[in-house]
Enzyme design. Structure first.
Site, PDB file in Angstrom:
ATOM      1  N   ASP A 129       0.055  -7.651   1.399  1.00 20.28           N
ATOM      2  CA  ASP A 129       0.401  -6.227   1.490  1.00 20.28           C
ATOM      3  C   ASP A 129       1.904  -6.037   1.592  1.00 20.28           C
ATOM      4  OD1 ASP A 129      -0.005  -3.506   1.490  1.00 20.28           O
ATOM      5  OD2 ASP A 129      -0.326  -3.372   3.646  1.00 20.28           O
ATOM      6  N   HIS A 189       0.813  -1.213   0.000  1.00 21.78           N
ATOM      7  CA  HIS A 189       0.000   0.000   0.000  1.00 21.78           C
ATOM      8  C   HIS A 189       0.848   1.265   0.000  1.00 21.78           C
ATOM      9  CE1 HIS A 189       0.424  -0.134   4.515  1.00 21.78           C
ATOM     10  NE2 HIS A 189       0.456   1.179   4.345  1.00 21.78           N
ATOM     11  N   ASN A 221       5.193   4.942   9.041  1.00 19.38           N
ATOM     12  CA  ASN A 221       5.911   3.780   9.572  1.00 19.38           C
ATOM     13  C   ASN A 221       5.702   2.550   8.696  1.00 19.38           C
ATOM     14  OD1 ASN A 221       5.646   5.012  12.763  1.00 19.38           O
ATOM     15  ND2 ASN A 221       7.500   3.928  12.172  1.00 19.38           N
ATOM     16  N   SER A 222       4.649   2.548   7.888  1.00 21.95           N
ATOM     17  CA  SER A 222       4.337   1.375   7.075  1.00 21.95           C
ATOM     18  C   SER A 222       5.543   0.952   6.245  1.00 21.95           C
ATOM     19  CB  SER A 222       3.163   1.676   6.141  1.00 21.95           C
ATOM     20  OG  SER A 222       1.976   1.866   6.861  1.00 21.95           O
TER      21      SER A 222
END
Length: 498
Positions: free
Chosen positions: A159, A129, A232-233
């Site tokens: 993901d 994402h 942070n992803s």
């Protein structure tokens, strides 16, 4: 640091800090001094008993020392893993929400995320994402270097995505065995929340095997209370040995201190496949599954206490060939007990296509075993991102220009005549400065990828100020063009390359 020693030290510190609250309590009677042996020296004075305040001070000092060592352990983790953590900036289209963002980011809306380098030749693991919809990807290393990122592969089901950059001998992170991680252990999250690069937060591993979130097809998350925020992803969740336990993926917005990360074992498996062949080959047996709830078990004869209930069987799949039927309850896969449907999916994913696994099944209250050979799941590849697509064929850069008088407030080099002299700066009709203006941008062209759009004014082209349309076209003949563009009162640079 040994977790038992850390627990004991923290308990000692809490005990020491709580001693002042006991000041009003009656002290216990002092113990009688021990009898001296006849051979003791007659003039030797007895040693004074340590005071309660001295004992409290010593305990507090010891606890503080242990906490200081814990802080040093966190700092050591940041020093060890930090160089392998990158900031990822993604251009995903026009941003009209904020003039400031547009001014700073060159006319394109930009997303921010994190990633972790796992191969020294430029392999970077992040979330799918983070790069979804990307027209351009920029990877910023901790040492300040920036690279254009290429998509090696992505897997929306988990993901996860892998990027490549053209660099060698990069610092890499080491993956831990996430199955062996203990709930309650200290963890550290490193990433770029809100674009604040290389931020370190700490917490504990709150839970393992979290699923049922409903966001991705394959869900098997680590849960942590380490602070995780947008940006942070894709960054790593690491243990105190500096090994990656998971890839930070999302937060539960309804609560506080609930962050989720893809476990390292799953992430490593996906990353290796994406880097090797650009896609993930996932195992499949051809069944539909649901959790065996207490309500269902209550009306099924001699149902097990837990398991995955088969609700459909593909007639041409491996499960049908292994005589699985709707109503069967799978209680173990490869000798691992299964509590619910997610356990079965997780276990199948951890094995390769072509492997044969033993299943324990309960049917009509009777247990039996069967074996099933895993097949490849027929999953269509994810659609190519704009950054992955080859530019549409164009004779030029997909840019049509025309000369037009500059509007008031869009004069470019205010007060300068430019390189073409006074006549060129005033324009052919003598009505003031005339500048090249974008009239048309072809779809999926270098100009469109660079973020240009009709109405933009070209202030510079390859260093030439206030160029005419013909001069911009001349500068673009070699297939490369650096332009400075004015839009809505702000300016930005854009690079075009055929």
């Amino acid at each position: 640091m040994n977790s038992r020693r850390l627990t004991a030290s923290l308990a000692l510190l809490v005990s020491a800090l709580s001693l002042p609250s006991l000041a009003g309590a009656q002290p216990s009677a002092a113990p009688a001094p021990p009898l001296r042996a006849p051979s003791a020296l007659p003039n030797a004075a007895p040693s004074p008993a340590p005071s309660r305040a001295a004992a409290s001070s010593a305990a507090a000092a010891a606890g503080t020392a242990d906490l200081r060592r814990l802080g040093e352990a966190f700092a050591d983790v940041a020093d060890k893993v930090g160089p392998a953590v990158v900031q990822i900036e993604v251009a995903v289209g026009e941003d009209v929400s904020s003039p400031l963002r547009w001014f700073r980011d060159g006319g394109q809306r930009r997303g921010l995320g994190s990633g972790v380098i796992f191969s020294p030749d430029g392999g970077i693991l992040t979330n799918n994402h983070v790069i979804d919809g990307a027209r351009a990807i920029t990877v910023r290393l901790r040492d300040g270097r920036m690279f254009a990122g290429r998509v090696a592969g992505r897997d929306p089901a988990t993901d996860l995505a892998v990027l490549r950059i053209d660099a060698k001998d990069l610092p890499t992170a080491t993956f831990a065995d996430s199955d062996a991680a203990r709930v309650g252990a200290w963890v550290v999250a490193i990433g770029s929340p809100f674009g604040l690069g290389h931020t370190v937060t700490t917490g504990v591993l709150s839970a393992k095997g979290r699923g049922g979130v409903g966001v991705n097809d394959v869900e098997d998350y680590l849960q942590t209370d380490a602070s995780i925020n947008p940006g942070n992803s894709g960054g790593p969740l690491v243990d105190l040995d500096g090994r990656v336990l998971g890839i930070n993926t999302m937060i539960v917005s309804r609560g506080q201190g609930i962050g989720l990360a893809v476990p390292a074992n799953m992430a490593r498996r996906v990353a290796e496949q994406l880097l090797r062949r650009g896609r993930v080959e996932r195992a499949w047996i051809g069944v539909g599954l649901q959790d065996l709830t207490p309500q269902l078990a209550a009306v099924m004869p001699n149902a097990p206490r837990a398991g995955a209930l088969v609700n459909a069987v593909n007639p041409s799949g491996p499960a049908a060939r292994s005589n699985l039927q709707p109503g069967d309850v799978i209680t173990s896969v490869a000798a691992r007990p299964t509590r619910d449907a997610q356990d079965v999916i997780r276990e199948l994913f951890n094995h390769n296509v072509g492997e044969t696994l033993a299943l324990e099944v309960v049917r009509g209250g009777q247990r039996y075993q069967t074996r099933v050979t895993l097949a490849a799941r027929n999953e269509p590849p994810p659609p190519a991102l704009p950054v992955q697509r080859a530019p549409a064929p164009h004779t030029g850069l997909g840019l049509t220009l025309r000369d037009a008088p500059a509007e008031r407030g869009a004069r470019g080099e205010r007060g300068e005549r430019g390189e073409r002299g006074e006549r060129g700066a005033r324009g052919e009709r003598g009505e003031g400065r005339s500048l090249a203006r974008v009239a048309f941008v072809a779809d999926d062209s270098p100009a469109e990828r660079a973020g240009l759009r009709p109405g933009d004014v070209i202030l510079e082209a390859d260093g030439r100020r206030a160029p005419t349309a013909a001069e911009v076209e001349e500068a673009a003949r070699d297939g490369e063009l650096l332009v400075r563009v004015q839009r809505r009162g702000a300016a930005f640079y854009a690079a075009l390359k055929r």
